[in-house]
Every structure is written in structure tokens, then in C-alpha cells.
Write a protein that holds these residues in place. Sequence first.
Motif, PDB file in Angstrom:
ATOM      1  N   GLN A   9      43.204   6.094   1.546  1.00 33.33           N
ATOM      2  CA  GLN A   9      44.392   5.844   2.366  1.00 33.33           C
ATOM      3  C   GLN A   9      44.599   4.366   2.644  1.00 33.33           C
ATOM      4  OE1 GLN A   9      43.962   8.332   5.865  1.00 33.33           O
ATOM      5  NE2 GLN A   9      45.292   9.879   4.969  1.00 33.33           N
ATOM      6  N   ASP A  10      43.525   3.588   2.625  1.00 32.38           N
ATOM      7  CA  ASP A  10      43.642   2.175   2.981  1.00 32.38           C
ATOM      8  C   ASP A  10      43.239   1.235   1.847  1.00 32.38           C
ATOM      9  OD1 ASP A  10      41.008   2.898   3.036  1.00 32.38           O
ATOM     10  OD2 ASP A  10      40.534   1.950   4.954  1.00 32.38           O
ATOM     11  N   ARG A  25      40.351  -3.244   0.509  1.00 31.73           N
ATOM     12  CA  ARG A  25      40.952  -2.545   1.640  1.00 31.73           C
ATOM     13  C   ARG A  25      42.044  -3.388   2.307  1.00 31.73           C
ATOM     14  NH1 ARG A  25      38.741   0.764  -0.585  1.00 31.73           N
ATOM     15  NH2 ARG A  25      37.157   2.279   0.102  1.00 31.73           N
ATOM     16  N   ARG A  26      43.109  -2.707   2.735  1.00 27.25           N
ATOM     17  CA  ARG A  26      44.128  -3.325   3.580  1.00 27.25           C
ATOM     18  C   ARG A  26      43.757  -2.985   5.019  1.00 27.25           C
ATOM     19  NH1 ARG A  26      48.075  -7.104   2.892  1.00 27.25           N
ATOM     20  NH2 ARG A  26      48.719  -6.095   0.939  1.00 27.25           N
ATOM     21  N   LEU A  27      43.380  -4.001   5.795  1.00 33.65           N
ATOM     22  CA  LEU A  27      42.945  -3.792   7.165  1.00 33.65           C
ATOM     23  C   LEU A  27      44.143  -3.573   8.093  1.00 33.65           C
ATOM     24  CD1 LEU A  27      40.148  -6.519   7.352  1.00 33.65           C
ATOM     25  CD2 LEU A  27      39.964  -4.123   6.636  1.00 33.65           C
ATOM     26  N   GLU A  28      43.853  -3.135   9.303  1.00 34.22           N
ATOM     27  CA  GLU A  28      44.915  -2.823  10.263  1.00 34.22           C
ATOM     28  C   GLU A  28      45.748  -4.044  10.630  1.00 34.22           C
ATOM     29  OE1 GLU A  28      43.271  -0.848  13.614  1.00 34.22           O
ATOM     30  OE2 GLU A  28      42.680   0.947  12.509  1.00 34.22           O
ATOM     31  N   ASP A  29      45.152  -5.233  10.571  1.00 35.90           N
ATOM     32  CA  ASP A  29      45.894  -6.453  10.909  1.00 35.90           C
ATOM     33  C   ASP A  29      46.719  -6.984   9.731  1.00 35.90           C
ATOM     34  OD1 ASP A  29      43.959  -7.439   9.254  1.00 35.90           O
ATOM     35  OD2 ASP A  29      43.032  -8.778  10.728  1.00 35.90           O
ATOM     36  N   GLY A  30      46.692  -6.255   8.604  1.00 34.51           N
ATOM     37  CA  GLY A  30      47.486  -6.645   7.447  1.00 34.51           C
ATOM     38  C   GLY A  30      46.751  -7.473   6.422  1.00 34.51           C
ATOM     39  N   GLU A 103      50.009   7.526   1.529  1.00 32.69           N
ATOM     40  CA  GLU A 103      49.259   6.282   1.348  1.00 32.69           C
ATOM     41  C   GLU A 103      48.299   6.365   0.168  1.00 32.69           C
ATOM     42  OE1 GLU A 103      49.485   7.935   4.149  1.00 32.69           O
ATOM     43  OE2 GLU A 103      50.671   6.656   5.477  1.00 32.69           O
ATOM     44  N   GLU A 203      52.458  -4.386  -1.470  1.00 36.51           N
ATOM     45  CA  GLU A 203      51.259  -4.420  -0.638  1.00 36.51           C
ATOM     46  C   GLU A 203      50.101  -3.674  -1.307  1.00 36.51           C
ATOM     47  OE1 GLU A 203      52.057  -3.014   3.259  1.00 36.51           O
ATOM     48  OE2 GLU A 203      53.193  -4.800   3.852  1.00 36.51           O
TER      49      GLU A 203
END
Length: 241
Positions: A9-10, A25-30, A103, A203
Motif C-alpha cells: 500500500q505504501d 516506501r512513500r512515508l506519511e510526510d510525503g 494504492e 508519485e
Amino acid sequence: METEARAYQDGIDFYVSRGLVIQARRLEDGTISIERQKRQYQPKKKKLDCSRLLTILVVYLIGALLIGMMEKMSDFGTCILAVEAFVWLATFVFYQYVSKNKETSEYHAAEHKVLNFMDDYKKVPQDLQDIRLMPSLSIRCGSTIIAVLYTLVTLVTLGVVLFPHLGLKILWCPAACLITLWLWANDKLYFFQKFVIREPSMEELEVALLGVQEYVKTKEEIRQWIKQNNSEKHSKTTLER
């Protein structure tokens, strides 16, 4: 290529070896995190939602109905075909459920794009434009391999059950293999895969690009280390002689 990867998912995991994984990985902060890990990334387990429960219930009900019908069938061949029909249906229902994960589907397609680029051009993509227009479908995706196996088994079973003479049954088996290979080579067995991919945005492509670049870099470092280690062993053996 022997590259193996898996989407989450990430982000995406690129498998360098059995014990080493590149986690993109795409972290929560972008921001994007690229790490080397010794064990496979384990995503958080989700609770069993109502839609999944309903899907499982429908599959079991259909299976129970099929078993009830089979008890009244005296022909073994017909029973086998009925079982295969149930397996096909259950698999389509499963992939229909999996397709809801937007995702993962987008990262899955991004993974395919970078690997397709490397397969076609035998080099590492350098920027997003290299992979943006690459196909999202992959001939060696696990879902397509499943479709190939299902098709082959079904074709062989149909011939064995329906053809009256042993000679025709024997001749049909290699013909079924050739038909399956032709369908696979001509992109006719992507029906399961289309459930689990979705065109990615820039992204997702950026994560896949940085991940595969680190993957290739790590593979090269390992190759150089092995080469140097073997050279040192050879030199040591020569000196001992």
C-alpha cells in the motif's frame, strides 16, 4: 531478468536475494524512504471487513451448492469439470475483492513499468520519462502465471473428458500446451492481472524508480564483493602453492 518484486500500500519491495530486500516506501510526510532490509516487509493486518466477509460467504455457498450437485452426478469427468468451474469462479471473486485496494494496485503497476523497462532495454531507467509510457501489464506477473496454469489444466481436462478415443486424448495434451503458450505470448491471459493493477501517478512511479535504482546498485555491489573475494581466495591459494 530474474528480478522479483512485490507491491504494498505504501511502496514496493525489490528482492536482491533471499535474505536482502530493498524497501522503497512513500512515508506519511510525503518523502521517500529507500532502505536495505534483511527480512521481508510485513504490512499491517487489516480487520475482516463486511465486504470481505460477504465475498467469502458467497464463495462458500456456491461451493456447497456445487458439492450438492456433484453428489447427483455419476460421471467422474463431469465432476472434475464442475470443480474446475468452481475454482475459476472463486478466483475471479477473489481478484474482484483484491481490486478494491487502489494504492497497492497503483504500486503494482509502477513495479511492472520499471521491470518492463529493464527487460526491454537492458539498462536502469534514469528518470520518470523513461518509465511513464511503459506498459503496466507484465507477462511474468504471478496473477498471469495463475491464469496460464488454469487455462492449461482446463484445456487438458476438456479434451480428456470430451474426446471419445484414447488417441485423440493423447494428441490433445500437447495441442493444449501449444494453445496455452500461444495465448500467453499474445497477451490473452491478462484477465486476472487486470484486476490488480491500476495506472500509477508520478508519485508511485518515483518510488518505483528510486527503488529499482537502489536494487541495481546493491546487486552490483554484491557482484563486485563476490568477485573481489574470489580473487583474494585465488591469490591466497596461489601463494600457498
